[in-house]
Write a protein that holds these residues in place. Sequence first.
Motif, PDB file in Angstrom:
ATOM      1  N   MET A   1      24.008  44.371  43.823  1.00  0.00           N
ATOM      2  CA  MET A   1      24.947  44.492  42.942  1.00  0.00           C
ATOM      3  C   MET A   1      24.668  43.550  41.578  1.00  0.00           C
ATOM      4  O   MET A   1      23.842  42.887  41.787  1.00  0.00           O
ATOM      5  N   THR A   2      24.992  44.007  40.567  1.00  0.00           N
ATOM      6  CA  THR A   2      24.733  43.395  39.257  1.00  0.00           C
ATOM      7  C   THR A   2      25.659  42.270  39.010  1.00  0.00           C
ATOM      8  O   THR A   2      26.767  42.193  39.708  1.00  0.00           O
ATOM      9  N   SER A   3      25.324  41.490  38.162  1.00  0.00           N
ATOM     10  CA  SER A   3      26.074  40.285  37.888  1.00  0.00           C
ATOM     11  C   SER A   3      27.492  40.775  37.340  1.00  0.00           C
ATOM     12  O   SER A   3      28.748  40.157  37.637  1.00  0.00           O
ATOM     13  N   THR A   4      27.481  41.686  36.578  1.00  0.00           N
ATOM     14  CA  THR A   4      28.808  42.285  35.964  1.00  0.00           C
ATOM     15  C   THR A   4      29.570  42.744  37.131  1.00  0.00           C
ATOM     16  O   THR A   4      31.022  42.572  37.068  1.00  0.00           O
ATOM     17  N   GLU A   5      29.022  43.464  38.134  1.00  0.00           N
ATOM     18  CA  GLU A   5      29.897  43.833  39.464  1.00  0.00           C
ATOM     19  C   GLU A   5      30.516  42.570  40.135  1.00  0.00           C
ATOM     20  O   GLU A   5      31.520  42.553  40.601  1.00  0.00           O
ATOM     21  N   TYR A   6      29.639  41.388  40.326  1.00  0.00           N
ATOM     22  CA  TYR A   6      30.255  40.402  41.071  1.00  0.00           C
ATOM     23  C   TYR A   6      31.366  39.830  40.070  1.00  0.00           C
ATOM     24  O   TYR A   6      32.114  39.335  40.662  1.00  0.00           O
ATOM     25  N   ARG A   7      31.177  39.674  38.924  1.00  0.00           N
ATOM     26  CA  ARG A   7      32.149  38.991  37.972  1.00  0.00           C
ATOM     27  C   ARG A   7      33.441  39.781  38.015  1.00  0.00           C
ATOM     28  O   ARG A   7      34.699  39.394  38.078  1.00  0.00           O
ATOM     29  N   ALA A   8      33.267  41.108  38.169  1.00  0.00           N
ATOM     30  CA  ALA A   8      34.518  42.083  38.215  1.00  0.00           C
ATOM     31  C   ALA A   8      35.444  41.886  39.551  1.00  0.00           C
ATOM     32  O   ALA A   8      36.376  41.775  39.580  1.00  0.00           O
ATOM     33  N   VAL A  27      41.524  32.045  46.031  1.00  0.00           N
ATOM     34  CA  VAL A  27      40.717  31.128  44.702  1.00  0.00           C
ATOM     35  C   VAL A  27      39.237  31.134  45.250  1.00  0.00           C
ATOM     36  O   VAL A  27      38.421  31.137  44.566  1.00  0.00           O
ATOM     37  N   GLU A  28      39.190  30.622  46.620  1.00  0.00           N
ATOM     38  CA  GLU A  28      37.926  30.283  47.044  1.00  0.00           C
ATOM     39  C   GLU A  28      37.028  31.517  47.137  1.00  0.00           C
ATOM     40  O   GLU A  28      35.615  31.618  46.794  1.00  0.00           O
ATOM     41  N   GLN A  29      37.372  32.753  47.753  1.00  0.00           N
ATOM     42  CA  GLN A  29      36.828  34.116  47.448  1.00  0.00           C
ATOM     43  C   GLN A  29      36.350  34.329  46.063  1.00  0.00           C
ATOM     44  O   GLN A  29      35.085  34.755  45.664  1.00  0.00           O
ATOM     45  N   ALA A  30      37.302  34.186  44.948  1.00  0.00           N
ATOM     46  CA  ALA A  30      36.846  34.321  43.779  1.00  0.00           C
ATOM     47  C   ALA A  30      35.659  33.419  43.116  1.00  0.00           C
ATOM     48  O   ALA A  30      34.886  33.953  42.291  1.00  0.00           O
ATOM     49  N   ALA A  31      35.876  32.147  43.691  1.00  0.00           N
ATOM     50  CA  ALA A  31      34.781  31.176  43.372  1.00  0.00           C
ATOM     51  C   ALA A  31      33.357  31.659  43.961  1.00  0.00           C
ATOM     52  O   ALA A  31      32.437  31.244  43.358  1.00  0.00           O
ATOM     53  N   VAL A  32      33.254  32.215  45.255  1.00  0.00           N
ATOM     54  CA  VAL A  32      32.111  32.771  45.649  1.00  0.00           C
ATOM     55  C   VAL A  32      31.576  33.733  44.864  1.00  0.00           C
ATOM     56  O   VAL A  32      30.498  34.097  44.643  1.00  0.00           O
ATOM     57  N   ALA A  37      27.807  36.037  40.840  1.00  0.00           N
ATOM     58  CA  ALA A  37      27.469  36.708  39.515  1.00  0.00           C
ATOM     59  C   ALA A  37      26.608  35.740  38.633  1.00  0.00           C
ATOM     60  O   ALA A  37      25.744  36.283  38.025  1.00  0.00           O
ATOM     61  N   THR A  38      26.756  34.501  38.556  1.00  0.00           N
ATOM     62  CA  THR A  38      25.938  33.752  37.985  1.00  0.00           C
ATOM     63  C   THR A  38      24.388  33.750  38.638  1.00  0.00           C
ATOM     64  O   THR A  38      23.565  33.759  37.716  1.00  0.00           O
ATOM     65  N   ALA A  39      24.522  33.708  39.651  1.00  0.00           N
ATOM     66  CA  ALA A  39      23.024  33.781  40.523  1.00  0.00           C
ATOM     67  C   ALA A  39      22.313  35.252  40.280  1.00  0.00           C
ATOM     68  O   ALA A  39      21.230  35.067  39.644  1.00  0.00           O
ATOM     69  N   THR A  45      18.191  37.768  34.069  1.00  0.00           N
ATOM     70  CA  THR A  45      17.587  37.460  33.108  1.00  0.00           C
ATOM     71  C   THR A  45      16.085  37.239  33.355  1.00  0.00           C
ATOM     72  O   THR A  45      15.279  37.347  32.405  1.00  0.00           O
ATOM     73  N   ALA A  46      15.811  36.389  34.300  1.00  0.00           N
ATOM     74  CA  ALA A  46      14.635  36.190  34.668  1.00  0.00           C
ATOM     75  C   ALA A  46      13.385  37.438  34.666  1.00  0.00           C
ATOM     76  O   ALA A  46      12.350  37.476  34.272  1.00  0.00           O
ATOM     77  N   ALA A  47      13.956  38.546  35.313  1.00  0.00           N
ATOM     78  CA  ALA A  47      13.515  39.657  35.351  1.00  0.00           C
ATOM     79  C   ALA A  47      13.235  40.360  34.064  1.00  0.00           C
ATOM     80  O   ALA A  47      12.174  40.912  33.735  1.00  0.00           O
ATOM     81  N   GLU A  48      14.194  40.316  33.232  1.00  0.00           N
ATOM     82  CA  GLU A  48      13.942  40.815  31.856  1.00  0.00           C
ATOM     83  C   GLU A  48      12.854  40.051  31.011  1.00  0.00           C
ATOM     84  O   GLU A  48      12.084  40.785  30.474  1.00  0.00           O
ATOM     85  N   LYS A  49      12.587  38.756  31.191  1.00  0.00           N
ATOM     86  CA  LYS A  49      11.923  37.856  30.613  1.00  0.00           C
ATOM     87  C   LYS A  49      10.508  38.156  31.131  1.00  0.00           C
ATOM     88  O   LYS A  49       9.720  38.299  30.312  1.00  0.00           O
TER      89      LYS A  49
END
Length: 53
Positions: A1-8, A27-32, A37-39, A45-49
């Motif tokens: 999944m992409t960061s955008t999908e995790y955020r959604a 709330v705990e599930q949303a935090a996970v 999403a952050t990871a 970003t690392a892959a793009e660089k």
Amino acid sequence: MTSTEYRARAEQLLTSQHHLDLDPAVVEQAAVWAQLATAAAITETAAEKAEAH
């Protein structure tokens, strides 16, 4: 999944119910999902660089 999908997923959990109805488990599930999403964003970003070099 992409960061955008995790955020959604995180946003869906937090906006699908009335804000006063959110129990700690939701709330705990949303935090996970937000942490995933952050990871994923860091990895993307690392892959793009790496590709740019």
